[in-house]
Design a protein around this motif. Structure first.
Motif, short mmCIF file in Angstrom:
data_model
loop_
_atom_site.label_atom_id
_atom_site.label_comp_id
_atom_site.label_asym_id
_atom_site.label_seq_id
_atom_site.Cartn_x
_atom_site.Cartn_y
_atom_site.Cartn_z
N LEU A 66 93.61 84.83 29.80
CA LEU A 66 93.02 83.54 30.18
C LEU A 66 94.16 82.62 30.59
O LEU A 66 95.07 82.37 29.81
CB LEU A 66 92.25 82.93 29.00
CG LEU A 66 90.97 83.66 28.62
CD1 LEU A 66 90.37 83.04 27.37
CD2 LEU A 66 89.96 83.61 29.75
N ARG A 67 94.07 82.14 31.82
CA ARG A 67 95.13 81.28 32.34
C ARG A 67 94.72 79.82 32.27
O ARG A 67 93.56 79.51 32.03
CB ARG A 67 95.46 81.68 33.77
CG ARG A 67 96.00 83.10 33.87
CD ARG A 67 96.36 83.45 35.28
NE ARG A 67 96.86 84.81 35.36
CZ ARG A 67 98.13 85.16 35.11
NH1 ARG A 67 99.01 84.25 34.77
NH2 ARG A 67 98.51 86.41 35.22
N SER A 68 95.71 78.96 32.50
CA SER A 68 95.48 77.53 32.47
C SER A 68 94.23 77.16 33.27
O SER A 68 94.06 77.60 34.40
CB SER A 68 96.70 76.82 33.05
OG SER A 68 96.48 75.44 33.11
N GLY A 69 93.36 76.37 32.67
CA GLY A 69 92.15 75.92 33.38
C GLY A 69 90.95 76.81 33.16
O GLY A 69 89.84 76.47 33.54
N GLN A 70 91.16 77.99 32.54
CA GLN A 70 90.03 78.88 32.29
C GLN A 70 89.51 78.68 30.87
O GLN A 70 90.29 78.40 29.96
CB GLN A 70 90.44 80.34 32.52
CG GLN A 70 90.81 80.59 33.97
CD GLN A 70 91.37 81.97 34.22
OE1 GLN A 70 91.99 82.57 33.35
NE2 GLN A 70 91.18 82.47 35.43
N ASN A 115 96.86 81.54 27.74
CA ASN A 115 97.98 80.70 28.13
C ASN A 115 97.73 79.22 27.85
O ASN A 115 96.58 78.80 27.68
CB ASN A 115 98.28 80.90 29.61
CG ASN A 115 99.05 82.18 29.88
OD1 ASN A 115 99.47 82.87 28.93
ND2 ASN A 115 99.25 82.52 31.12
N ALA A 116 98.80 78.45 27.84
CA ALA A 116 98.69 77.02 27.64
C ALA A 116 97.79 76.44 28.72
O ALA A 116 97.91 76.80 29.89
CB ALA A 116 100.07 76.38 27.69
N ARG A 123 103.10 75.85 34.42
CA ARG A 123 101.72 75.62 34.02
C ARG A 123 100.79 75.65 35.24
O ARG A 123 99.73 76.28 35.23
CB ARG A 123 101.61 74.26 33.31
CG ARG A 123 100.26 73.94 32.75
CD ARG A 123 99.94 74.78 31.55
NE ARG A 123 100.96 74.71 30.53
CZ ARG A 123 101.00 73.79 29.57
NH1 ARG A 123 100.07 72.88 29.49
NH2 ARG A 123 101.96 73.80 28.68
N ASP A 146 100.38 79.08 36.66
CA ASP A 146 99.44 79.85 35.84
C ASP A 146 98.00 79.57 36.27
O ASP A 146 97.18 80.47 36.43
CB ASP A 146 99.64 79.49 34.37
CG ASP A 146 98.87 80.39 33.44
OD1 ASP A 146 98.88 81.61 33.67
OD2 ASP A 146 98.24 79.88 32.50
N ARG A 147 97.72 78.28 36.47
CA ARG A 147 96.39 77.87 36.91
C ARG A 147 96.06 78.51 38.27
O ARG A 147 94.97 79.02 38.49
CB ARG A 147 96.35 76.34 37.01
CG ARG A 147 95.06 75.76 37.55
CD ARG A 147 94.19 75.29 36.42
NE ARG A 147 93.07 74.48 36.86
CZ ARG A 147 91.85 74.97 37.06
NH1 ARG A 147 91.60 76.25 36.90
NH2 ARG A 147 90.87 74.18 37.42
N ILE A 148 97.06 78.45 39.16
CA ILE A 148 96.87 78.98 40.52
C ILE A 148 96.62 80.49 40.47
O ILE A 148 95.74 81.00 41.16
CB ILE A 148 98.12 78.66 41.38
CG1 ILE A 148 98.12 77.19 41.77
CG2 ILE A 148 98.19 79.56 42.61
CD1 ILE A 148 96.98 76.77 42.66
N ILE A 149 97.37 81.19 39.63
CA ILE A 149 97.19 82.65 39.53
C ILE A 149 95.76 82.95 39.08
O ILE A 149 95.11 83.86 39.60
CB ILE A 149 98.22 83.27 38.56
CG1 ILE A 149 99.63 83.10 39.13
CG2 ILE A 149 97.94 84.75 38.34
CD1 ILE A 149 100.74 83.31 38.12
N GLY A 150 95.28 82.14 38.12
CA GLY A 150 93.89 82.30 37.67
C GLY A 150 92.90 82.09 38.80
O GLY A 150 91.94 82.85 38.97
N ILE A 167 105.21 84.39 30.42
CA ILE A 167 104.00 83.56 30.42
C ILE A 167 103.06 83.98 31.54
O ILE A 167 101.85 84.15 31.34
CB ILE A 167 104.38 82.07 30.58
CG1 ILE A 167 105.13 81.59 29.33
CG2 ILE A 167 103.14 81.22 30.84
CD1 ILE A 167 105.70 80.19 29.45
#
Lengths: 199, 265
Positions: free
Chosen positions: A99-103, A118-119, B150, B153-157, B193
């Motif tokens: 689970l990445r940021s925003g999920q 993740n954070a 950070r 990470d959001r972008i990868i998601g 991360i």
């Protein structure tokens, strides 16, 4: 009287405080009201009451003859179904990714994440949360008020952790922990320890 | 059939445009037919960094709206054998193009070019959605800062949610001296991360500032460490195994002293 379905079979969970007869009464009432739902089922244990051998014989006979339910002896005296802490008995949702940021994942039962959290990512569960990876995000277990829930991870370093009504901010200092850890609440305080130390 | 690569980051100012210009140029130098597409409509920069601003007549919005033919909007970079730029419009905004239109545009460009490199705008809104719509693969740019990681990470998601799997990581603007002192995140921390493959590490390099202002990509400059790093990245994209640059700058006191004295002469 309740039945918990687990992998090994059904567990009859007796919630009353009466003796054997009261237990049988409650059991029959439950089975009678369930139609043939339990027919052909398999009871692996009885929880909430201690039975001696004769009582177990009687119980097994009643279940077999009147309801077509098989049993596995001995029925009582063993530890209850795993996780009778109020979350082990819930349905579990498996998340097969990081689970990445925003999920965000919300579920009324337990949540198992096969990856990292993740954070910036969030997990909310009515029951317990298990992360098979690094937990860096914020998670809420036991939503809204189940303090018996737990949070465990291979590497536990969340931003914020909430179990039931207890919220903690994670300490800032770096800890070098090699073992998976579990967080739980006892008497209004949150504790973290190695999963190997938990009985 | 070529490959469409989107260069994205989430956070602004981490070096997407610089990376686009340099990777594209390096691919062209290595004999590939390359087109750079600026998807940052309304805030176009790629043309400036490439030094091609004064040659813009038509832009990507004109192409999509049918004002001109695709050929007319493509600006040929005369310094390199086979490199073109499709500039963004400056007077429109991100809503001037739809993801479906971008997808169609990428399909057309792919027929003609070996590589279509898309410079994605910062953010996760319409501009991002447009930029990734036609992409086959993605490069995520980050700098060694918590905030940039950070956002990466959001972008990868979001990329994964759009079926753009296995993006590659480009760590930009690394200062080895600071990493050594423990004042900067190291690459291992970031990979830990983000859990994606590393495409390259680009050192913080003053020559990038100079080259950006001159409109000449740093890969053309043999003395630029960043230029070398971008060239290696291009080679890796082409399927070569290139060892990661040794970004060693800590040369010790004596060497520094010798250098200082010899420079003064």
């Amino acid at each position: 009287m309740e039945f918990k379905g687990l992998k090994k079979g059904l567990y009859a969970v007796y919630k009353g405080t009466g003796g054997f007869e009261d237990f049988i009464g409650a059991l029959e009432a439950k089975l009678n009201s369930s139609g043939d739902f339990f027919t052909g089922a398999y009871v692996a244990g009885v929880y909430g009451i201690e039975l001696d051998e004769i009582e177990e014989d009687i119980l097994a006979q009643i279940l077999q003859e009147r309801y077509g339910i098989k049993t596995k002896r001995p029925l009582s005296g063993k530890n209850g179904p795993p996780g009778m802490d109020g979350s082990g008995e819930m349905a579990t949702r498996f998340v097969y990714s990081t689970l990445r940021s925003g999920q965000k994942v919300s579920y009324e039962g337990n949540v198992v994440v096969m990856g990292d959290v993740n954070a910036g990512a969030e997990v909310e569960a009515g029951g317990s949360i298990v992360v098979m990876g690094t937990l860096r995000g914020s998670v809420k277990a036991g939503v809204p008020d189940n303090n018996d829930a737990t949070v465990s991870a291979i590497l536990l370093k969340p931003t914020q952790l909430r179990i039931g009504s207890i919220v903690v901010r994670w300490p800032d200092e770096e800890r070098h922990i090699e073992e998976p850890e579990i967080a739980y609440v006892e008497q209004g305080r949150m504790y973290v320890r190695s999963v190997y130390d938990v009985k | 059939m070529g490959e469409v690569i989107v260069i994205t980051s989430g956070k602004g100012g981490v070096g997407k445009t610089t990376a686009t210009a340099n990777i594209g140029t390096a691919l062209a130098v290595n004999g590939k037919k390359v087109v750079l597409v600026d998807a940052d409509i309304g805030l176009r920069n790629l043309d400036v960094v490439m030094g091609l601003e004064n040659r813009i007549v038509y832009d990507v919005v004109d192409v999509v709206e049918g004002v001109c033919r695709l050929r007319q909007a493509l600006i040929k970079d005369k310094r390199y054998p086979d490199m073109f730029l499709l500039p963004a419009a400056q007077t429109k905004d991100k809503n001037a193009v739809s993801p479906a239109q971008m997808q169609e545009l990428c399909e057309r460009l792919k027929q003609e070019f070996d590589f279509v490199i898309i410079d994605c705008p910062a953010g996760i809104e319409q501009g991002f959605k447009n930029a990734i719509a036609g992409a086959d693969s993605a490069i995520v740019v980050t700098t060694p800062e918590i905030s940039a990681v950070r956002d990466a990470d959001r972008i990868i998601g979001l990329l994964e949610a759009s079926e753009l799997r296995n993006p590659k990581l480009l760590v930009n603007r690394v200062r080895i001296d600071m990493v050594k002192k423990g004042d900067m995140m190291n690459t291992e921390d970031m990979i830990d991360i983000l859990a994606i493959d590393l495409l390259g590490v680009v050192p913080d390099d003053e020559s990038i500032v100079v080259s950006t202002n001159r409109g000449e990509p740093a890969v053309g400059d043999n003395k630029s460490m960043a230029g070398k790093a971008f060239n290696n990245i291009a080679l890796r994209i082409l399927g070569n195994e290139v060892p990661f640059l040794d970004l060693e700058v800590d040369e010790g006191f004596i060497l520094k002293l010798i250098r200082l004295i010899s420079n003064k002469k």
